[in-house]
Design a protein around this motif. Structure first.
Motif, PDB file in Angstrom:
ATOM      1  N   ALA A  14       0.810  -1.171  -0.070  1.00 41.44           N
ATOM      2  CA  ALA A  14       0.008  -0.025  -0.122  1.00 41.44           C
ATOM      3  C   ALA A  14       0.767   1.455  -0.150  1.00 41.44           C
ATOM      4  N   GLU A  20      -2.283   1.332  -2.942  1.00 42.05           N
ATOM      5  CA  GLU A  20      -3.499   1.811  -2.206  1.00 42.05           C
ATOM      6  C   GLU A  20      -3.481   3.181  -1.751  1.00 42.05           C
ATOM      7  N   ARG A  23      -3.543   6.909  -4.016  1.00 39.05           N
ATOM      8  CA  ARG A  23      -4.677   7.606  -4.394  1.00 39.05           C
ATOM      9  C   ARG A  23      -5.308   8.512  -3.170  1.00 39.05           C
ATOM     10  N   GLU A  24      -5.061   8.118  -1.832  1.00 41.63           N
ATOM     11  CA  GLU A  24      -5.141   8.882  -0.855  1.00 41.63           C
ATOM     12  C   GLU A  24      -4.634  10.215  -0.612  1.00 41.63           C
ATOM     13  N   LEU A  70     -10.894   3.049   2.491  1.00 44.99           N
ATOM     14  CA  LEU A  70      -9.765   2.103   2.978  1.00 44.99           C
ATOM     15  C   LEU A  70      -9.421   2.236   4.557  1.00 44.99           C
TER      16      LEU A  70
END
Length: 204
Positions: A14, A20, A23-24, A70
Motif C-alpha cells: 500500500a 492503495e 490515491r489517498e 480504506l
C-alpha cells in the motif's frame, strides 16, 4: 514496552508506488516517514520494516478525516506487534557472593532457632533410646507375666491330676478335677494380673 509494528506485505504494497495509499494523497511528510521506516536498517539485529506506532496513529487519523473507504485494519493485515528481545544485564559477582553469604547466615540462624530448646539432657530424658528402652522393658515384663501364668496353670493341672488318682479311679473324673482346679488358679492369676496393671496405670 512495545512501540513498533512489524509491517506485513499488505502495508508495504500500500505504501509503495502505485499502492492503495497513493490515491489517498497522503501528506508528503507522512508518506516520506512511512517509506523511510519500511526501508530503514535498524541496529542491534532488529529486523527492517519496523513502523512506529506514532506513524500508524497519524495514518489512521488522516484516513478518518478524509472519510476514506480504506480501513486501517485492512492495511495492517499480516502485520505484527514487534517485541524486542530483552537483554538481561550480567549479574554483579560481588552482589551474588553477598547474597549467598546472607542465605547461609539466615539458614544458620533458622537452624539455631529450631534447635535452641533441644539439649543433651532432654535427649537423655525423653529421647528415642530412652523410649525404646521403656518399650523393651514393658514387653519383657509382659512376656514374663504370661510365662508365669502358663506355668502356674499347667502346674496346678498336673498336681491336681496326679493327686486325684488317690481319690478317683476313673480318668475322666481325674481330668475334670484337674481342669476345675486349673481354671480356678487361672482366674486367680488373671485377677492378680489385672490389679497389678491397674496399679501401674494409676502411678502413670
Amino acid at each position: 514496552m512495545a512501540s513498533f509494528l512489524l509491517a506485513g506485505e499488505r502495508l508495504r504494497r500500500a505504501v509503495a508506488a502505485g499502492g492503495e495509499l497513493e490515491r489517498e494523497q497522503l501528506p508528503r511528510k507522512l508518506r516520506a516517514e512511512l517509506e523511510a521506516a519500511l526501508e530503514k536498517k535498524h541496529k542491534g539485529g532488529d529486523p527492517a520494516r519496523l513502523v512506529p506506532f506514532r506513524l500508524i496513529r497519524d495514518l489512521h487519523q488522516y484516513l478518518r478525516e478524509r472519510d476514506s473507504t480504506l480501513y486501517l485494519h485492512e492495511l495492517l493485515e499480516g502485520s505484527e506487534i514487534y517485541l524486542p528481545e530483552v537483554v538481561k544485564p550480567p549479574r554483579n559477582p560481588e552482589l551474588v557472593a553477598r547474597l549467598e553469604k546472607i542465605k547461609i547466615q539466615l539458614a544458620n540462624e533458622e537452624y539455631k532457632q529450631i534447635t535452641r530448646n533441644v539439649t543433651c539432657q532432654d535427649l537423655r530424658r525423653g529421647g528415642i533410646l530412652s523410649d525404646l528402652g521403656k518399650e523393651v522393658r514393658s514387653v519383657k515384663a509382659l512376656v514374663i507375666t504370661i510365662f508365669n501364668f502358663i506355668v502356674t496353670v499347667a502346674a496346678a493341672f498336673v498336681c491336681t491330676y496326679l493327686g486325684s488318682q488317690y481319690v478317683f479311679t476313673e480318668m475322666a473324673s481325674q481330668v475334670l478335677a484337674a481342669l476345675i482346679v486349673a481354671s480356678v488358679v487361672g482366674l486367680a492369676e488373671l485377677y492378680l494380673m489385672v490389679r497389678a496393671m491397674e496399679g501401674e496405670l494409676g502411678e502413670i
